[in-house]
Design an enzyme around this catalytic site. Structure first.
Site, PDB file in Angstrom:
ATOM      1  N   SER A   6      29.542  22.999 -30.346  1.00  6.02           N
ATOM      2  CA  SER A   6      30.242  21.762 -30.711  1.00  6.02           C
ATOM      3  C   SER A   6      31.753  21.985 -30.576  1.00  6.02           C
ATOM      4  O   SER A   6      32.189  22.903 -29.895  1.00  6.02           O
ATOM      5  CB  SER A   6      29.852  21.356 -32.138  1.00  6.02           C
ATOM      6  OG  SER A   6      30.385  20.088 -32.429  1.00  6.02           O
ATOM      7  N   ASN A   7      32.559  21.153 -31.200  1.00  9.68           N
ATOM      8  CA  ASN A   7      34.015  21.321 -31.107  1.00  9.68           C
ATOM      9  C   ASN A   7      34.692  20.753 -32.353  1.00  9.68           C
ATOM     10  O   ASN A   7      34.020  20.287 -33.273  1.00  9.68           O
ATOM     11  CB  ASN A   7      34.542  20.652 -29.842  1.00  9.68           C
ATOM     12  CG  ASN A   7      34.262  19.174 -29.867  1.00  9.68           C
ATOM     13  OD1 ASN A   7      34.805  18.449 -30.692  1.00  9.68           O
ATOM     14  ND2 ASN A   7      33.389  18.713 -28.983  1.00  9.68           N
ATOM     15  N   ASN A   8      36.020  20.744 -32.356  1.00 11.53           N
ATOM     16  CA  ASN A   8      36.781  20.387 -33.563  1.00 11.53           C
ATOM     17  C   ASN A   8      37.022  18.900 -33.757  1.00 11.53           C
ATOM     18  O   ASN A   8      37.754  18.504 -34.660  1.00 11.53           O
ATOM     19  CB  ASN A   8      38.154  21.075 -33.509  1.00 11.53           C
ATOM     20  CG  ASN A   8      38.046  22.555 -33.739  1.00 11.53           C
ATOM     21  OD1 ASN A   8      37.194  22.998 -34.496  1.00 11.53           O
ATOM     22  ND2 ASN A   8      38.880  23.326 -33.074  1.00 11.53           N
ATOM     23  N   SER A   9      36.478  18.045 -32.929  1.00 14.49           N
ATOM     24  CA  SER A   9      36.771  16.613 -33.054  1.00 14.49           C
ATOM     25  C   SER A   9      36.158  16.037 -34.337  1.00 14.49           C
ATOM     26  O   SER A   9      34.975  16.222 -34.609  1.00 14.49           O
ATOM     27  CB  SER A   9      36.232  15.864 -31.831  1.00 14.49           C
ATOM     28  OG  SER A   9      36.376  14.483 -32.029  1.00 14.49           O
ATOM     29  N   ALA A  73      35.285  14.012 -27.465  1.00 12.22           N
ATOM     30  CA  ALA A  73      35.439  15.356 -26.911  1.00 12.22           C
ATOM     31  C   ALA A  73      34.049  15.832 -26.473  1.00 12.22           C
ATOM     32  O   ALA A  73      33.386  16.584 -27.169  1.00 12.22           O
ATOM     33  CB  ALA A  73      36.035  16.281 -27.964  1.00 12.22           C
TER      34      ALA A  73
END
Ligand code: PMT
Length: 204
Positions: A6-9, A73
């Site tokens: 996943s990511n930081n969004s 993102a």
């Protein structure tokens, strides 16, 4: 079934854009990954869990809209194999094969009856000039109408912050919008995009 990429969004920028679009009177559809924000009651919300699901939902909705803003993102790659059982820890290192995801905003911009297509560019540039160069390359490669570039290496703006500062880039010019709340920024962006949409529609 246990771990994933996943990511930081946080979804704050996308959800603020939805609020601003609704306030401006647009019939609005939000396609959202898993976030901890309540959606606007005045927008239709479609929840997705993967880049693949977002691609399917976006392609369906984009065939019947005037404006598409790609703020998510989305992962560029996904694991080649989705496991049914938890992957057990064994060696000190591990390789996971990744395959490329479809690029949603590129595919929307390539539709025969494409909406006015706005991308975002999340960059980690060394200078503002470099931010523009990196984002302009994306604007051209993805054949977008507009791209909104932000420097995600600055913790006070970008990912998960309530604030952002962006460079709004079209094919002829660029304009800096200084640090402000994502709510105010979104209103400014929707005004700017509406003006561009009107000009484009008049030209057709
Ligand atoms: O959610 P927040 O915490 O508020 O943070 C906001 C933000 C930093 C996520 C947002 O402002 C932002 O920059 N969004 C774009 C993130 C991104 O994926 O940028 P990118 O430069 O990697 O991608 C360029 C464009 O391609 C984007 O419009 C992206 O949505 C799109 N893309 C990317 C990959 C993919 N498979 N499909 C796509 O459509």
């Amino acid at each position: 079934p246990v771990r994933y990429i996943s990511n930081n969004s946080s979804g704050k920028m996308g959800y603020a854009l939805v609020e601003a679009a609704v306030e401006a009177g647009a019939e609005t559809v939000l396609i959202s990954g898993p976030v901890n924000i309540s959606p606007s009651k005045r927008a239709k919300t479609i929840y997705v869990k993967s880049a693949k699901e977002m691609h399917v939902a976006a392609m369906k909705e984009a065939t019947d809209c005037q404006l598409f803003i790609a703020c998510a993102a989305v992962a560029d790659y996904r694991p080649k194999q989705k496991l049914k059982q938890k992957l057990k820890k064994t060696d000190t290192s591990m390789n996971i094969d990744l395959i490329k995801n479809s690029d949603i905003v590129t595919d929307v911009a390539a539709l025969s009856n494409s909406p006015f297509t706005v991308g975002f560019a999340a960059e980690t540039p060394e200078t503002t000039d470099c931010l523009e160069k990196l984002a302009r390359e994306k604007l051209q490669r993805k054949k977008l109408d507009l791209i909104i570039a932000n420097d995600v290496s600055i913790p006070a703006i970008g990912f998960d912050s309530d604030y952002n500062a962006v460079l709004v880039i079209d094919h002829d010019s660029s304009e800096m919008i200084a640090k402000t709340s994502k709510t105010i920024l979104s209103r400014q962006l929707i005004v700017k995009i509406s003006q561009m949409l009107k000009i484009k529609n008049k030209a057709l």
